[in-house]
Write an enzyme that holds these catalytic residues in place. Structure first.
Site, PDB file in Angstrom:
ATOM      1  N   ASP A 441      -5.246  -3.559  -6.662  1.00  0.00           N
ATOM      2  CA  ASP A 441      -5.919  -2.583  -5.816  1.00  0.00           C
ATOM      3  C   ASP A 441      -4.984  -1.387  -5.588  1.00  0.00           C
ATOM      4  O   ASP A 441      -3.775  -1.499  -5.779  1.00  0.00           O
ATOM      5  CB  ASP A 441      -6.290  -3.250  -4.494  1.00  0.00           C
ATOM      6  CG  ASP A 441      -6.877  -2.274  -3.501  1.00  0.00           C
ATOM      7  OD1 ASP A 441      -7.850  -1.596  -3.853  1.00  0.00           O
ATOM      8  OD2 ASP A 441      -6.349  -2.190  -2.379  1.00  0.00           O
ATOM      9  N   ASP A 640      -5.031  -5.854  -0.533  1.00  0.00           N
ATOM     10  CA  ASP A 640      -4.737  -5.979   0.889  1.00  0.00           C
ATOM     11  C   ASP A 640      -5.933  -5.754   1.786  1.00  0.00           C
ATOM     12  O   ASP A 640      -5.839  -5.917   2.992  1.00  0.00           O
ATOM     13  CB  ASP A 640      -3.641  -4.988   1.294  1.00  0.00           C
ATOM     14  CG  ASP A 640      -4.177  -3.569   1.437  1.00  0.00           C
ATOM     15  OD1 ASP A 640      -5.071  -3.187   0.648  1.00  0.00           O
ATOM     16  OD2 ASP A 640      -3.711  -2.851   2.334  1.00  0.00           O
ATOM     17  N   ASP A 644     -11.083  -6.674  -0.921  1.00  0.00           N
ATOM     18  CA  ASP A 644     -10.383  -7.410  -1.982  1.00  0.00           C
ATOM     19  C   ASP A 644     -10.539  -8.919  -1.830  1.00  0.00           C
ATOM     20  O   ASP A 644     -10.170  -9.674  -2.736  1.00  0.00           O
ATOM     21  CB  ASP A 644      -8.889  -7.068  -1.970  1.00  0.00           C
ATOM     22  CG  ASP A 644      -8.633  -5.598  -2.233  1.00  0.00           C
ATOM     23  OD1 ASP A 644      -9.304  -5.042  -3.113  1.00  0.00           O
ATOM     24  OD2 ASP A 644      -7.773  -5.005  -1.558  1.00  0.00           O
TER      25      ASP A 644
END
Length: 752
Positions: A441, A640, A644
């Site tokens: 990410d 985080d 996600d």
């Protein structure tokens, strides 16, 4: 009675006085604070009575009240919760006492027998010698070895044969045969006697075996204590006293354990933080390296968190206590690591299967050896048969095999904690080294995760303040990092936020709500375009913003575009080197972001990432993980955010940033404190070293049994006339366990 200390109902089967919990469900559910991991998120709640709850390091599904032995493997249970108040290990103290007294009695016994056999120093007649040997060996076998007989009998009763089954059978057979030969010599036929007509006795063999096994237990228990010593040292970092600030502004020194949430504490330069809290006055820099490994002291001012055990580098401040005792970050991290140390890696299944069949096979080999020697052996045939059977039983104890994996995992997880790598599941640590694809990410993982508004571009007839106020009113109930940036910008300008009705967060797209009948929206350009809101006039502005790696939030009222807000999130200083190291380590790195293609490409270009998936919704990220898995890849996912969570749960290895959300850390098997992606590279090296260490232990254990059992059975006797003594078999068995433990402890000294 075993106790289930989880928030969910646990399926269990009652067996005697023990409940056997499923190892995949017995770990307690995490109850989290909604902020960063340094506020205590990610650790299990402590049991109400942790001092009395014990578990097995090899079988973590076993839980008992008070010190006991494992009904499956016979090993001594250890406290489930590691605390600073842990007293002396009662099992270790008991084994040490039994070993010392047994050694004192065994030494003259060995001297007497060795003197008779090797030096020909016969001070006593055979009959009197046997009685003296009985007197010296009986306390050793019957008292010193009593725990082994108890565990051996329990293993037979519960049908879970283990190392103590073999020890009890071997020493019991040797001692009982010798006792019968001493007290009832007339019942034995000539085939049991030597050339002079005397009956052999094996008191010294039984006593030496018990003494050596006791020594092995002492060494093993000491080594197991070392795996928790680093965590206890971490707990010991908190100071014993604190400077409590009274309501009148004065302060006095009090025991740190007496602090309660809500107390105000003065922290002076050089002092350690006694509890978790939040700064209410003053400014300083706090050294948090003991938790995060970050060498640079972190600036702290009003509103910032402080963590117990960290060190105040400079300046003075006052903080309000929020968490004490088992609720502090330090205590919770210790418990998280302790749970991970007791979780089971997939490679353990091999050892479990081998140990399950080893004991019955060894018993059969011992019986076959006895029969073969009794029929084919030279006189006294039955004496040789007994020696061979006892040696086989003793040397084949599966202790080394059972310890091979748990010891490596325990040491590795503790080592990882010291490196700022929190391992929640042993399986994640094992599989990490095999991962070949890393989906990563952007926000909060590669970037700082603290985005800020860098430009406000209102439409014609709309002021900047009006645009920001509408956006902030929409974002006030959102958890997205971009929302925090908008709110901070509005607050900096002193703009009030207005409560909205019918608020809705559209996952991966934006937020919307109503104000005085008007529908307000803030989110991606693609979403507003899909809703029919005209945005074509600002396409060039959007392209310019995104080419700089900045994110665009479009704000609309009904069908009218109010303007654009540009938000930038700087790359973490460690990200470029981390990505370079991970790619060099064989990982294919894929950037998966909810941002537009242009923003993702700008970030990826700075990091040398060539594969990009942009405009990804949470379901898209999870689907992408599945796609790679279906192609045969072992996928790690690093993120985080809440969005996600599905991908982290789907991935073979979920890696959460310590500064991320509860959902991300809940779904991940590994958490990187401080969100430093460079520690993922360190975790890969730790994983590789752990697997290598485990394989070394398993190889040694299998090799030891593969060579030891045939030697004990006497395969070399026809060629060399040499038959392994049960005493040497006991020494070899103890040495094998100590060697496995020593090899595992090397992980704690390796550099990563």
């Amino acid at each position: 009675m075993a106790v289930a200390r989880t928030e969910d109902a646990l399926h269990h089967v009652h067996a005697g006085a023990t409940h056997y919990f499923c190892s995949t469900h017995c770990l307690e559910k995490f109850r989290r604070d909604p902020e960063a991991v340094l506020e205590g998120r990610g650790a299990p709640q402590a049991p109400a009575d942790p001092e009395a709850l014990y578990t097995c390091p090899m079988h973590p599904e076993i839980e008992e009240r008070g010190p006991a032995s494992c009904p499956l493997c016979g090993m001594a249970l250890e406290p489930k919760e590691i605390t600073l108040d842990d007293g002396p290990n009662p099992e270790l103290e008991d084994m040490q006492q039994r070993f010392r007294i047994s050694a004192v009695l065994t030494l003259p016994l060995v001297a007497l027998v060795m003197g008779e056999h090797l030096a020909g120093l016969r001070l006593l007649t055979p009959t009197w010698s046997a009685w003296v040997q009985l007197g010296l060996s009986a306390p050793v076998v019957l008292w010193g070895g009593w725990p082994f007989f108890e565990r051996g009998w329990a293993s037979v009763r519960t049908r879970h044969l283990n190392m103590f089954t073999l020890i009890a059978m071997g020493t019991g057979a040797a001692f009982l045969f010798s006792l019968a030969a001493t007290t009832l010599p007339g019942v034995f036929p000539a085939s049991f006697r030597d050339a002079s007509g005397a009956l052999p006795v094996y008191y010294e063999a039984a006593a030496v075996i018990v003494t050596l096994v006791l020594l092995g237990q002492v060494l093993e228990l000491r080594a197991r204590e070392r795996t928790g010593s680093a965590l206890r040292a971490l707990l010991d970092l908190t100071p014993k006293t604190a400077r409590l600030v009274e309501s009148d502004g004065s302060h006095r020194e009090v025991p740190a354990e007496s602090l309660q949430p809500g107390d105000h504490v003065l922290l002076r330069p050089g002092e350690k933080v006694p509890a978790d809290g939040r700064v209410v006055d003053g400014e300083s820099s706090i050294d948090e390296s003991m938790l995060t490994g970050e060498a640079v002291a972190q600036a702290k001012r009003r509103g910032d968190r402080v963590v117990g055990g960290t060190v105040n580098a400079s300046g003075s401040l006052v903080f309000r206590v929020e968490k004490v005792g088992r609720e502090t970050v330090l205590a919770q991290i210790v418990q998280l690591v302790g749970n991970a140390q007791r979780s089971r890696a997939p490679v353990q299944r091999l050892a479990d299967k081998a140990a399950a069949v080893l004991v019955p096979i060894v018993v059969l080999i011992a019986v076959a050896s006895f029969a073969a020697w009794a029929v084919l052996g030279p006189p006294p045939a039955f004496a040789y048969a007994l020696i061979a059977a006892v040696s086989v039983l003793i040397i084949a104890c599966p202790c080394a095999l059972g310890l091979a994996t748990p010891m490596s995992i325990m040491v590795a997880v503790g080592r990882g904690a010291g490196l700022g790598i929190l391992v929640k599941e042993a399986e994640a640590l094992e599989r990490l080294s095999a991962a070949d694809t890393l989906l990563i990410d952007k926000t909060g993982t590669l970037t700082e995760g603290r985005p800020s508004v860098v430009a406000v571009s209102p439409a014609e007839g709309v002021s900047e303040d009006r645009l920001l106020q509408v956006a902030a009113s929409l974002e006030q109930r959102s958890e997205h990092p971009l929302a925090a940036a908008v709110l901070a910008a509005a607050q900096a300008r002193g703009l009030p936020v207005t409560p909205l009705t019918d608020f809705e967060a559209v996952t991966g797209k934006g937020v919307q709500g109503r104000l005085e009948g008007a529908v307000l929206r803030a989110g991606s350009i693609a979403w507003l375009t899909h809703l029919g809101i005209a945005t074509g006039t600002v396409d060039s502005v959007i392209s310019a913003i995104e080419s700089r790696g900045q994110t665009v939030i479009a704000v609309a009222e009904d069908d009218r575009l109010l303007g654009l807000i540009a938000i930038a999130d700087a790359l973490k200083p460690t990200s470029p080197q981390a990505i370079s190291d991970l790619r060099a380590d064989g990982l294919e790195v894929v950037l998966v972001s909810g941002d537009t293609q242009a923003v993702a490409e700008a970030i990826a270009g700075d990091l040398g990432i060539t594969r990009i998936v942009a405009d990804a919704l949470p379901a898209d990220k999870a689907a992408l993980v599945r796609q790679f898995q279906e192609q045969g890849h072992i996928v790690a996912m690093a993120g985080d955010g809440i969005n996600d969570g599905p991908a982290l749960a789907q991935a073979d290895i979920g890696v959460a940033m310590g500064s991320g959300t509860d959902v991300a850390i809940e779904a991940a098997g590994i958490t990187l404190l401080k969100g430093d992606l460079g520690r993922l590279y360190m975790a890969r090296r730790l994983s590789r070293a752990t697997l290598g260490n485990t394989r070394q232990n398993l190889f040694f254990a299998f090799l030891y049994n593969g060579l030891g059992v045939p030697l004990a059975a006497g395969v070399l006797f026809p060629l060399t006339g040499w038959l392994l003594s049960p005493m040497f078999a006991a020494a070899a068995m103890s040495l094998s366990s100590v060697s496995v433990i020593g090899n595992a402890l090397r992980l704690g000294r390796q550099r990563f």
